[in-house]
Design a protein around this motif. Sequence first.
Motif, mmCIF file in Angstrom:
data_model
loop_
_atom_site.group_PDB
_atom_site.id
_atom_site.type_symbol
_atom_site.label_atom_id
_atom_site.label_comp_id
_atom_site.label_asym_id
_atom_site.label_seq_id
_atom_site.Cartn_x
_atom_site.Cartn_y
_atom_site.Cartn_z
ATOM 1 N N ILE A 12 -6.527 10.435 14.738
ATOM 2 C CA ILE A 12 -5.906 11.708 15.108
ATOM 3 C C ILE A 12 -4.821 12.086 14.114
ATOM 4 O O ILE A 12 -4.747 13.231 13.645
ATOM 5 N N GLU A 38 1.342 16.405 16.994
ATOM 6 C CA GLU A 38 1.117 17.643 16.255
ATOM 7 C C GLU A 38 2.417 18.306 15.817
ATOM 8 O O GLU A 38 2.545 18.741 14.670
ATOM 9 N N SER A 48 0.769 11.122 14.748
ATOM 10 C CA SER A 48 -0.161 11.369 15.847
ATOM 11 C C SER A 48 0.318 12.490 16.759
ATOM 12 O O SER A 48 -0.389 12.880 17.690
ATOM 13 N N ASP A 52 -5.130 6.837 17.731
ATOM 14 C CA ASP A 52 -4.166 7.946 17.667
ATOM 15 C C ASP A 52 -3.550 8.073 16.281
ATOM 16 O O ASP A 52 -3.425 9.178 15.742
#
Length: 243
Positions: free
Chosen positions: A114, A64, A62, A110
């Motif tokens: 994500i 980057e 989650s 998340d």
Amino acid sequence: MEHVTVVTGGSRGIGAATCLRLARDGHRIAVGYRSNAHAAEQVVAGVRAAGADAVAVRADTSAEDDVLALFDAAAQRLGPVTGLVNNAGIASPLGPLADLDTGELRRVMDVNVIGAFLCARQAARVMTAGGAIVNVSSTAATLGSPGNYVHYAASKAAVDALTLGLAKELAAAGVRVNGVAPGFVHTEIHEQTGDPNRAANVVARIPAGRLGTPEEIAEAIAWLLSPAASYATGTTLRVAGGL
């Protein structure tokens, strides 16, 4: 084509079984894990024992920066990434949506949404023709999981939409995107629901009369990554004992 595959959530359950199965097909494996370094290194050892190379890489999917570092480590240690098994996912305590804690909702989204999108995005950036992505979904996406975890089901429905849309985006580039939707499988994820006996309690609902195994899901993933599935893209394969 030499296969270098990133497997997120690779230290246990379906992820670990997939790493070991892909090793038999000669894949070099980047075993992504969030916290259990010992379990990840055991998977690496199993892959190497099968005659393939592997590296364990800690990554919170989650985040980057962690995703970028995971793909970079795979490329640097093993070679250009050709495959992704987008497997990392979490559940949360069972209960109706009205009782859902907002923190639990955000945590599941998340990781399951994500995180899956960040990994798929990076794969789309680095893969060339012949690459393949398999997103691990769930039958919950089509069953809704009322009274249990509607939010988890919704997160996996998002993964199904990702599979379909990204497959169409990348088809012309020669990169395939598919999904696998397991039913009830005997893994540790059930412990996150607050009911450690949940898997056993649902057997009566499964037409096949038993839970699935991580190895059975791994076989489906391995097929979708293989040249044998060269005309399959944009589909989610249900492996659920009839559910």
